[in-house]
Scaffold this active site. Structure first.
Site, short mmCIF file in Angstrom:
data_model
loop_
_atom_site.label_atom_id
_atom_site.label_comp_id
_atom_site.label_asym_id
_atom_site.label_seq_id
_atom_site.Cartn_x
_atom_site.Cartn_y
_atom_site.Cartn_z
N ASP A 51 0.84 -1.20 0.00
CA ASP A 51 0.00 0.00 0.00
C ASP A 51 0.87 1.25 0.00
O ASP A 51 0.37 2.38 -0.05
CB ASP A 51 -1.02 -0.01 1.15
CG ASP A 51 -0.36 -0.10 2.52
OD1 ASP A 51 0.88 -0.19 2.59
OD2 ASP A 51 -1.11 -0.08 3.52
N LYS A 120 -1.25 -9.44 2.84
CA LYS A 120 -0.53 -8.97 4.04
C LYS A 120 -1.42 -8.01 4.81
O LYS A 120 -2.10 -7.17 4.20
CB LYS A 120 0.79 -8.28 3.65
CG LYS A 120 1.53 -7.71 4.86
CD LYS A 120 2.98 -7.38 4.55
CE LYS A 120 3.21 -6.07 3.86
NZ LYS A 120 2.75 -4.88 4.60
N GLU A 189 9.13 -4.26 10.73
CA GLU A 189 9.56 -2.97 10.19
C GLU A 189 10.12 -2.06 11.28
O GLU A 189 9.47 -1.82 12.31
CB GLU A 189 8.36 -2.28 9.48
CG GLU A 189 8.74 -0.93 8.88
CD GLU A 189 7.77 -0.41 7.85
OE1 GLU A 189 6.82 -1.12 7.47
OE2 GLU A 189 7.97 0.75 7.40
O1 KIV Z 1 3.58 -1.13 1.67
C1 KIV Z 1 4.76 -1.50 1.73
O2 KIV Z 1 5.59 -1.20 0.86
C2 KIV Z 1 5.17 -2.31 2.86
C3 KIV Z 1 6.63 -2.57 3.04
C4 KIV Z 1 7.31 -1.36 3.55
C5 KIV Z 1 6.89 -3.74 3.89
O3 KIV Z 1 4.37 -2.71 3.64
#
Ligand code: KIV
Length: 271
Positions: A51, A120, A189
């Site tokens: 996202d 995710k 993260e």
């Molecule tokens: O949205 C994204 O790019 C992420 C990464 C930073 C893991 O969640």
């Protein structure tokens, strides 16, 4: 260690086997067909349709505004390009928190309309119901702990998370909860390297770090950051492999000059 081209298609089982034999997992974001094709051909293990598209593709300040329809558009473009990588898609803000039925509906749309391989979600115990329900549909789920950008207004800053013992303990508990629920991997993260090490040693599922140090089982970066297309974002964990902003700008300036000077097109470039 170079890319294992013997593996024709990365699955969650392949990732689990990589962790077992201590082989690091590579992951990058992609949001469109052209770049996803390059990243896949280079041999990346996981492509995340993050996202973060909200920031790097749409220019929003946070990840909150991106919609499910927009994520599906990006994800379907990526899936059309990919032959080998596992494609994981972020469930955007507002499509799974506090409502497991909605979480499943959002996931089914992503799987059906984009052809993704997994989703995710950000958060720990508080999103257990949503994760459990998605897993009942047979969809693999990747967790995301530490700095969770969809909660930026709760935290107030993008600084390192879980430095304090209480927060570190809570993160460890959440990581174990995600594993018990059945998540196949978890993104960590911006947390201290020592905590990443502890979590990675404790879990049997792979951890994927971003700003979490070398001990994670894999690493992820935002593609536009590591290629140097984005300029302002300069956290300590980011390694820039190119300065594409300047390279592309230089090429465009060159083109403009050629057009203005009547150098382009030449005899061979016309019919
Ligand atoms: O949205 C994204 O790019 C992420 C990464 C930073 C893991 O969640």
């Amino acid at each position: 260690m170079s890319v294992n081209k013997e593996i024709k298609r990365i699955t969650t089982h392949v990732l689990q086997a990589m962790k077992l034999r201590g082989e690091k997992i590579s992951m990058l974001t992609a949001y469109d067909y052209s770049l996803a094709r390059i990243v896949d051909e280079a041999g990346i293990d996981i492509i995340l349709v993050g996202d973060s598209a909200s920031n790097v593709m749409a220019g929003h300040e946070t990840t909150l505004p991106i919609t499910l329809d927009q994520m599906i558009y990006h994800a379907s473009s990526v899936v059309r390009a990919v032959k080998r990588s596992l494609v994981v898609v972020d469930l955007p803000f507002g499509t799974y928190q506090g409502n497991s039925k909605l979480a499943l509906e959002s996931t089914i749309r992503i799987m059906k309309e984009a052809g993704a391989h997994a989703v995710k979600l950000e958060g720990g115990a508080e999103i257990s119901d949503s994760i459990r329900r998605i897993l009942t549909a047979g969809v693999p789920v990747m967790g995301h702990l530490g700095l969770t950008p969809q909660s930026i207004y709760k935290f107030g800053t993008y600084t390192v998370r879980a430095r304090e013992e209480a927060e570190a303990e809570k993160l460890m508990e959440d990581a174990l909860t995600l594993q018990e629920l059945g998540c196949f991997a978890v993104v960590l993260e911006k947390i201290p390297a020592e905590l990443t090490k502890k979590v990675s040693e404790k879990l049997h599922i792979p951890t994927i770090g971003i700003g979490g140090g070398v001990h994670a089982d894999g690493q992820v970066l935002v593609l536009h950051d590591m290629l140097g297309i984005t300029k302002e974002f300069q956290p300590r964990f980011l390694r820039r492999y190119l300065d594409l902003f300047e390279t592309i700008k230089g090429a465009v300036e060159h083109y403009i000059e050629d057009v203005k000077n009547r150098d382009f097109p030449n005899e061979q470039e016309q019919y």
